[in-house]
Design an enzyme around this catalytic site. Structure first.
Site, PDB file in Angstrom:
ATOM      1  N   GLU A   1      -4.882  -8.437  -0.741  1.00 19.46           N
ATOM      2  CA  GLU A   1      -5.612  -8.238   0.527  1.00 19.46           C
ATOM      3  C   GLU A   1      -7.064  -8.022   0.156  1.00 19.46           C
ATOM      4  O   GLU A   1      -7.379  -7.106  -0.622  1.00 19.46           O
ATOM      5  CB  GLU A   1      -5.111  -7.008   1.291  1.00 19.46           C
ATOM      6  CG  GLU A   1      -3.900  -7.253   2.127  1.00 19.46           C
ATOM      7  CD  GLU A   1      -3.515  -6.037   2.979  1.00 19.46           C
ATOM      8  OE1 GLU A   1      -4.418  -5.369   3.532  1.00 19.46           O
ATOM      9  OE2 GLU A   1      -2.312  -5.769   3.061  1.00 19.46           O
TER      10      GLU A   1
ATOM     11  N   GLU B   1       0.829  -1.220   0.000  1.00 21.22           N
ATOM     12  CA  GLU B   1       0.000   0.000   0.000  1.00 21.22           C
ATOM     13  C   GLU B   1       0.854   1.258   0.000  1.00 21.22           C
ATOM     14  O   GLU B   1       0.651   2.167   0.819  1.00 21.22           O
ATOM     15  CB  GLU B   1      -0.974  -0.011   1.187  1.00 21.22           C
ATOM     16  CG  GLU B   1      -1.967  -1.150   1.102  1.00 21.22           C
ATOM     17  CD  GLU B   1      -3.114  -1.081   2.091  1.00 21.22           C
ATOM     18  OE1 GLU B   1      -3.081  -0.251   3.017  1.00 21.22           O
ATOM     19  OE2 GLU B   1      -4.059  -1.879   1.928  1.00 21.22           O
TER      20      GLU B   1
HETATM   21  O1  AHR Z   1      -4.960  -6.178   6.781  1.00 16.35           O
HETATM   22  C1  AHR Z   1      -4.927  -5.064   7.624  1.00 16.35           C
HETATM   23  C2  AHR Z   1      -4.251  -3.871   6.985  1.00 16.35           C
HETATM   24  O2  AHR Z   1      -5.047  -3.389   5.930  1.00 16.35           O
HETATM   25  C3  AHR Z   1      -2.909  -4.120   6.335  1.00 16.35           C
HETATM   26  O3  AHR Z   1      -1.871  -4.037   7.231  1.00 16.35           O
HETATM   27  C4  AHR Z   1      -2.813  -3.023   5.338  1.00 16.35           C
HETATM   28  O4  AHR Z   1      -2.059  -3.372   4.212  1.00 16.35           O
HETATM   29  C5  AHR Z   1      -4.260  -2.704   4.986  1.00 16.35           C
HETATM   30  O5  AHR Z   1      -4.518  -1.357   5.044  1.00 16.35           O
END
Ligand code: AHR
Length: 525
Positions: A312, A192
């Site tokens: 994610e 991110e």
């Molecule tokens: O999964 C939780 C968080 O969500 C992670 O650390 C991050 O990459 C995202 O914002």
């Protein structure tokens, strides 16, 4: 004003939904109409040093439930039953200030963990993770620190894990008790990096410059690794997501094999029908990313595909805000049935886009926005465990292009079909359907988004006939808010009596707020 608008959309949605007539639908499938091979890597997961995911989740050496390496045996069994193919590690936001040398060898260095406000003892690091991931039968996928880390540090990590012997860091691994290389194939260039919350956040130009040189050094260290570029996160960052993604694929196209995207969905306004439509946001973002990748490939002449990794994804909206995101109990989301149906919808997006979505990692594995939830003495499987398991066990092989005719509804939250006449802009189909063909086995996954009504459906197999019984797996519950807890799992997969049917058509009534898998054998005609 905004609240008034939200409330009126909510009530309008309720009125529209409650006036709907009885439902009927038609599904047609054809074994020749293949979208693409379903990559086993879409059934991936994610372990971050966050809350109780590692410590007190997968790793708890003091527990009577732990094995000789300190891993919780009950957790490993639940993980194995999920058929997880690949696990991303060690973050997440955590990785952007993680220095891997702190977590290897005899002297572990405790650090302030700044992303989630904990003490990181570094007792668990590279080698412990590799042991864990091998024990549960999954492939490791590492993210390097592109925030406060350097390209040299990232390269040395590849040497430590992947080079057999000779140079300093390969020899260091051997000294640490690991004579064989770990052979980590998948590496992501940070996490991110488009978000202002990320430690060491960069703008697109600066990120891609640093990432390109890092990737170059990593590939020079091991030419066989696959590289994942950090694409747009949750579309809440300060960067324009499409411009960010376009820059990433443009500048990194010689190095990356995947573009990583992230998405978390939620129901903060308690709008069931709106929430059920949210996987369509993921579908739309997949389409847009596909176009951006195609543009770069066309303009640069790159002929090897760049795939999409949704590395994610999940439902996450309750455990947010300062109190719920810091310390040892961070992000402990408790899921219900409607969350499980949205998870099924996201899995359907991966299947429908099987030609380009070649990896996906549900975030995360244990306790932290997770399908498995532990206390000191036991665990339970959250509602979202079950759709994942149903898909990872059965939705394999080739994804088929499905024809679907079913009524649709409006939510006010989502408009997919901007080209339709206004009266036809009810964009969300009540059924969400995908199909997978594995040799002669066909599996049809159906989410019925209707809260209150079954949908009577005829499933027609074109150019083929169903042979023998059709197995039925169903996930539903007494109520859309039903959830599971220790010793009581109201929401779990049930196997119903099979349909005995032959010929090329099956009739089935999909119950309200449910996920159903129809599993049968087909014969081409
Ligand atoms: O999964 C939780 C968080 O969500 C992670 O650390 C991050 O990459 C995202 O914002």
């Amino acid at each position: 004003m905004k609240t008034l608008y939200t409330l009126s959309v909510f009530f309008l949605t309720l009125v529209v939904a409650s006036q709907l007539p009885a439902q009927e639908a038609r599904i047609k499938i054809d074994p020749d109409r293949v979208v693409g091979e379903i990559s086993p890597l879409i059934y991936g997961n994610f372990v971050e040093h966050l809350g109780r995911c590692v410590y007190g989740g997968i790793y708890d050496p003091g527990s009577p439930l732990a094995d000789e390496d300190g891993f919780r045996k009950d957790v490993m069994e639940a993980v194995r039953d999920l058929n997880i193919s690949i696990i991303r590690y060690p973050g997440g936001n955590f990785v952007s200030n993680y220095h891997w040398l702190d977590g290897v060898g005899p002297d572990r260095i405790p650090r302030m963990e700044l992303a989630w406000n904990r003490l990181e003892t570094n007792e668990f690091g590279t080698n412990e993770f590799i042991k864990f991931v091998r024990k549960v039968g999954a492939e490791p996928f590492f993210a390097v620190n592109m925030g406060t880390g350097t390209m040299v540090e990232a390269r040395r990590w590849v040497e430590y894990t992947n080079v057999a012997s000779g140079p300093h860091y390969a020899e260091l691994r051997k000294e640490h008790g690991y004579p064989e290389p770990h052979d980590i194939k998948f590496w992501s260039l940070g996490n991110e990096m488009d978000g202002g919350w990320q430690m060491g956040h960069l703008n697109a130009e600066d990120y891609t410059k640093k990432a390109r040189e890092t990737a170059k050094l990593m590939k020079l260290t091991d030419r066989d690794i696959k590289i994942i570029g950090s694409g747009s996160s949750n579309y809440g960052s300060d960067a324009n997501p499409n411009q960010w993604n376009q820059t990433v694929v443009d500048v990194l196209h010689q190095y990356i094999d995947y573009l990583a995207l992230h998405l978390y969905l939620g129901n903060p306004d308690n709008d069931y029908y709106g929430f059920m439509s949210t996987p369509m946001v993921m579908e739309q973002r997949t389409d847009i990313a596909r176009g951006l990748i195609q543009r770069t490939m066309e303009e640069t002449g790159r002929d090897q595909p760049i795939y999409i990794a949704w590395d994610e994804w999940n439902v996450w909206y309750r455990a947010t805000g300062a109190a719920a995101t810091q310390g040892d109990r961070a992000l402990e989301e408790h899921y219900n049935l409607e969350d499980a149906l949205v998870v099924a919808g996201m899995l359907n997006v991966f299947i429908r886009n099987a030609d380009i979505v070649k990896m996906a990692n549900m975030a995360q594995l244990v306790n932290v926005i997770a399908p498995i939830f532990t206390n000191d003495t036991s665990l339970f499987k959250q509602t979202i465990y079950y759709p994942f398991q149903m898909f990872s066990s059965h939705m394999v092989g080739k994804s088929l292009d499905v024809f679907l005719e079913v009524d649709t509804y409006e939510t006010g939250q989502f408009r997919m079909n901007a080209w339709a006449e206004p009266e036809n802009q009810k964009d969300v189909p009540y059924l969400d359907v995908t199909a997978a063909l594995d040799e002669d086995q066909i599996v049809i996954a159906v989410v019925n988004r209707h809260r209150d009504q079954s949908i009577q459906t005829s499933v027609l197999c074109q150019e083929c006939t169903f042979e023998g019984d059709i197995q039925i797996l169903e996930l539903t519950g007494p109520d859309i808010k039903s959830s599971n807890t220790f010793g009581k799992e109201d929401v779990q997969t049930k196997e119903l009596s099979p349909l005995s049917n032959s010929g090329n058509q099956v009739e089935y009534s999909f119950p309200p707020h449910s996920l159903t898998l129809l599993i049968g054998k087909v014969h081409s005609r």
